[in-house]
Write a protein that holds these residues in place. Structure first.
Motif, short mmCIF file in Angstrom:
data_model
loop_
_atom_site.label_atom_id
_atom_site.label_comp_id
_atom_site.label_asym_id
_atom_site.label_seq_id
_atom_site.Cartn_x
_atom_site.Cartn_y
_atom_site.Cartn_z
N PHE A 198 6.57 15.94 -6.22
CA PHE A 198 6.01 17.24 -6.58
C PHE A 198 4.84 17.63 -5.69
CE2 PHE A 198 8.25 16.22 -10.56
CZ PHE A 198 8.97 17.41 -10.70
N ASP A 199 4.23 16.63 -5.01
CA ASP A 199 3.17 16.92 -4.06
C ASP A 199 3.74 17.16 -2.66
OD1 ASP A 199 0.48 17.40 -3.64
OD2 ASP A 199 0.09 15.36 -2.95
N LYS A 200 5.09 17.09 -2.56
CA LYS A 200 5.83 17.33 -1.31
C LYS A 200 5.41 16.35 -0.22
CE LYS A 200 4.87 21.80 -1.33
NZ LYS A 200 4.32 21.97 -2.69
N ARG A 201 5.20 15.07 -0.62
CA ARG A 201 4.85 14.04 0.37
C ARG A 201 5.72 12.80 0.20
NH1 ARG A 201 -1.68 13.79 0.41
NH2 ARG A 201 -1.43 13.94 -1.84
N LEU A 202 6.91 12.99 -0.34
CA LEU A 202 7.81 11.87 -0.56
C LEU A 202 8.23 11.23 0.76
CD1 LEU A 202 9.29 10.40 -2.88
CD2 LEU A 202 11.24 11.92 -2.49
N ASN A 203 8.23 12.00 1.82
CA ASN A 203 8.70 11.51 3.12
C ASN A 203 7.67 10.63 3.82
OD1 ASN A 203 10.81 11.55 5.10
ND2 ASN A 203 9.52 12.85 6.38
N TYR A 204 6.43 10.59 3.32
CA TYR A 204 5.35 9.87 3.99
C TYR A 204 5.08 8.57 3.24
CZ TYR A 204 4.89 14.39 6.21
OH TYR A 204 5.16 15.54 6.88
N ARG A 205 5.41 7.45 3.89
CA ARG A 205 5.35 6.17 3.21
C ARG A 205 4.34 5.24 3.87
NH1 ARG A 205 6.26 8.31 -0.77
NH2 ARG A 205 5.51 6.29 -1.49
N ASN A 206 3.75 4.36 3.07
CA ASN A 206 2.84 3.34 3.58
C ASN A 206 3.66 2.11 3.93
OD1 ASN A 206 0.92 1.30 3.99
ND2 ASN A 206 -0.54 2.31 2.64
N HIS A 207 3.92 1.94 5.22
CA HIS A 207 4.80 0.88 5.72
C HIS A 207 4.01 -0.35 6.15
CE1 HIS A 207 8.13 -0.53 8.59
NE2 HIS A 207 8.71 -0.43 7.41
N ARG A 208 2.71 -0.38 5.85
CA ARG A 208 1.87 -1.49 6.31
C ARG A 208 2.10 -2.76 5.50
NH1 ARG A 208 -3.04 2.83 6.58
NH2 ARG A 208 -2.59 3.62 8.67
N LYS A 209 1.87 -3.90 6.14
CA LYS A 209 1.88 -5.21 5.47
C LYS A 209 0.59 -5.91 5.85
CE LYS A 209 6.43 -4.21 6.31
NZ LYS A 209 6.89 -3.15 7.23
N ILE A 210 -0.32 -5.98 4.92
CA ILE A 210 -1.67 -6.49 5.19
C ILE A 210 -2.08 -7.48 4.10
CG2 ILE A 210 -4.13 -5.87 5.27
CD1 ILE A 210 -3.31 -3.14 6.37
N VAL A 211 -2.65 -8.59 4.52
CA VAL A 211 -3.34 -9.50 3.60
C VAL A 211 -4.68 -9.84 4.22
CG1 VAL A 211 -3.35 -11.76 2.49
CG2 VAL A 211 -1.20 -10.49 2.69
N VAL A 212 -5.75 -9.68 3.46
CA VAL A 212 -7.10 -10.06 3.91
C VAL A 212 -7.67 -11.01 2.87
CG1 VAL A 212 -9.41 -9.29 4.53
CG2 VAL A 212 -7.43 -7.84 5.06
N VAL A 213 -8.14 -12.18 3.32
CA VAL A 213 -8.71 -13.19 2.43
C VAL A 213 -10.16 -13.46 2.84
CG1 VAL A 213 -8.55 -15.56 1.60
CG2 VAL A 213 -6.46 -14.25 2.05
N ASP A 214 -11.07 -13.18 1.94
CA ASP A 214 -12.50 -13.46 2.13
C ASP A 214 -13.10 -12.75 3.34
OD1 ASP A 214 -12.36 -15.02 -0.10
OD2 ASP A 214 -12.48 -16.95 0.96
N GLY A 215 -12.40 -11.79 3.92
CA GLY A 215 -12.92 -11.06 5.07
C GLY A 215 -12.94 -11.84 6.36
N THR A 216 -12.37 -13.05 6.35
CA THR A 216 -12.38 -13.89 7.56
C THR A 216 -10.98 -14.22 8.06
OG1 THR A 216 -12.49 -15.89 6.19
CG2 THR A 216 -14.59 -14.96 6.94
N VAL A 217 -9.98 -14.06 7.22
CA VAL A 217 -8.60 -14.36 7.58
C VAL A 217 -7.74 -13.15 7.23
CG1 VAL A 217 -6.60 -15.84 7.16
CG2 VAL A 217 -8.90 -16.83 7.20
#
Length: 476
Positions: A209-228
């Motif tokens: 309904f916001d007309k943004r169905l086509n825009y997807r977050n394809h990222r794969k991110i893991v951050v642990v303790d800000g160092t890894v």
């Protein structure tokens, strides 16, 4: 007779609207007109909900700009401010002034020294490393994926996140609303009850309904303790361990980062988190002080439809035009825009060794047909194509001479360039580039080359499927 006139007028109005709104993108206009001719009215409704240019509400934009600016100021004080020359002086890219100028001018993506990089080539080793890092978490765990499944490996992640939350470690999970549409509500509720913060990025109904169905977050991110930190092509699902009988062994590439580059991985997570949840992550604990964790030079590049320019596409194009000896690409989906196609053809005609590995067993047939529609013209220019035979190849890598290599979430297709939120690491150290090249050569030995003489003998039916898929390719 009157209703025929009205119908014709309505149809002409729909055509004119698409042409007017997509005049800057002729390929996309042709694709949507093809849909409209096959599905009158329905095609226009699809266009209305799926093709709207990505924009954000002004109020949200102001808030996010303020938050992002604060995060960047914190980054500037924490990250080591090595000059561009200092960061790349021992890398081959140092002599490529034009390409280096492009890379140095990507907003918010500095080239950083003092990093460590570890490469994984399959799901088993990747999950083992990520789960081990999460197990050691003491300050926080941030997890962001396009796909999260409620299966065996999904439950391992769930149980570990719940256990760490019970230990008092802040744990946050962000998943894409469409990519993870099969994720059960029970899975999410159990996480929330255990104290894990969970949000979906543009859930399907809201995005529709916001007309943004086509825009997807394809990222794969893991951050642990800000160092890894971790990023690459692997989502959370048993198929990445070879559990899908139709695809078999899953070949992918993922990396573990340590050092200042993790600050920028955390920055990307924080900007996505404020968009999805409305909550900010400005506490200094998320950008902890750390010692130099290695000697590798790394640049993180985030790209998305909300950015002023398409950074991933620009880097790919600039790197390809700078190649002198080799361009090696591995991608599960190959639907290049005209500039990338021309860069590859020009490089091959100029004598650059251009090789591209694609899946031998596709997971999406229409995308496979579209990919094949580009193969013929590029092979005529001298580009060599290979189809992986050992299983399914999902790795997303680019190797340019000894100058640089990229590993990330972006495919070599127009969806990754223009519609998806993506992230990739540009790697400059010779040893890391050599490791990725060895992986490429191993994959090539496990592949079958597509020969031009044989490809030209494919049936008219195959050509027709490729033609139809090619017309719709800008929408994939």
């Amino acid at each position: 007779m009157m209703w025929l006139t009205l119908a014709l007028g309505l149809f002409i109005f729909q055509i004119a609207t698409i042409l007017l709104l997509e005049f800057r993108n002729p390929a996309k206009a042709v694709a949507w007109l093809s849909v409209l001719f096959v599905l009158p009215i329905i095609g226009f409704i699809m266009y209305y909900f799926l093709a709207k240019k990505y924009t954000r509400r002004k109020q949200m934009r102001r808030k996010e700009r303020r938050v992002i600016a604060e995060i960047r100021r914190a980054l500037w004080h924490k990250a080591r401010k090595a000059g561009p020359g200092d960061a790349v002086r021992r890398c081959d890219i140092y002599g490529e002034h034009r390409l280096l100028g492009l890379l140095n001018n990507i907003p918010g993506s500095p080239i950083m020294a003092c990093n460590s990089v570890e490469i994984y080539s399959d799901g088993e080793s990747t999950y083992e490393a990520i789960l081990a890092a999460m197990e050691q978490a003491r300050s926080f765990i941030h997890v962001e994926y396009y796909i999260v499944r409620d299966d065996e490996i999904g439950k391992k992640f769930q149980q570990l996140m719940m256990r760490k939350a019970a230990e008092g470690v802040p744990v946050r999970l962000l998943y894409d609303g469409v990519g993870s549409y099969k994720l059960s509500g029970r899975y999410v509720k159990e996480l929330k009850r255990a104290g894990v913060e969970v949000y979906g990025f543009l859930p399907p109904l809201i995005a529709f309904f916001d007309k943004r169905l086509n825009y997807r977050n394809h990222r794969k991110i893991v951050v642990v303790d800000g160092t890894v930190g971790f990023l690459g092509g692997i989502n959370i699902g048993d198929e990445y361990l070879g559990a899908d009988p139709a695809l078999g062994y899953w070949r992918d590439t993922h990396i573990r980062l340590g050092g200042d580059s993790v600050y920028y991985l955390q920055h990307t997570f924080a900007t996505d988190w404020v968009f999805a949840s409305g909550k900010t992550l400005l506490d200094p604990m998320y950008l902890p002080e750390h010692e130099c964790m290695g000697e590798e030079t790394v640049q993180l590049i985030a790209s998305g439809p909300d950015a002023p320019w398409y950074a991933v596409q620009e880097v790919f194009f600039g790197a390809m035009t700078a190649a002198r000896s080799r361009i090696y690409i591995t991608t599960p989906y190959f639907i290049p825009d005209p500039s990338i196609a021309m860069a590859l053809k020009t490089a091959a005609v100029s004598g650059v060794d251009v090789r591209i590995i694609l899946p031998g067993v596709p997971d999406a047939r229409i995308i496979h047909w579209a990919s094949m529609s580009y193969v013929h013209e590029l092979m005529q220019a001298g580009v060599r194509f290979y189809q992986y035979q050992k299983g399914f190849v999902h790795a997303k890598t680019l190797i340019i001479d000894r100058l640089l290599a990229t590993v990330g979430t972006a495919n070599m297709d127009m969806r990754s360039f223009f519609s998806n939120f993506e992230i990739m690491a540009v790697l400059y150290d010779r040893d890391t580039i050599a490791r990725l090249e060895r992986d490429f050569m191993t994959d090539m030995r496990n592949s079958k080359e597509i020969l031009l003489s044989e490809f030209e003998r494919r049936s008219k039916y195959e050509r027709a499927k490729e033609l139809a898929a090619r017309l719709l390719a800008p929408l994939f």
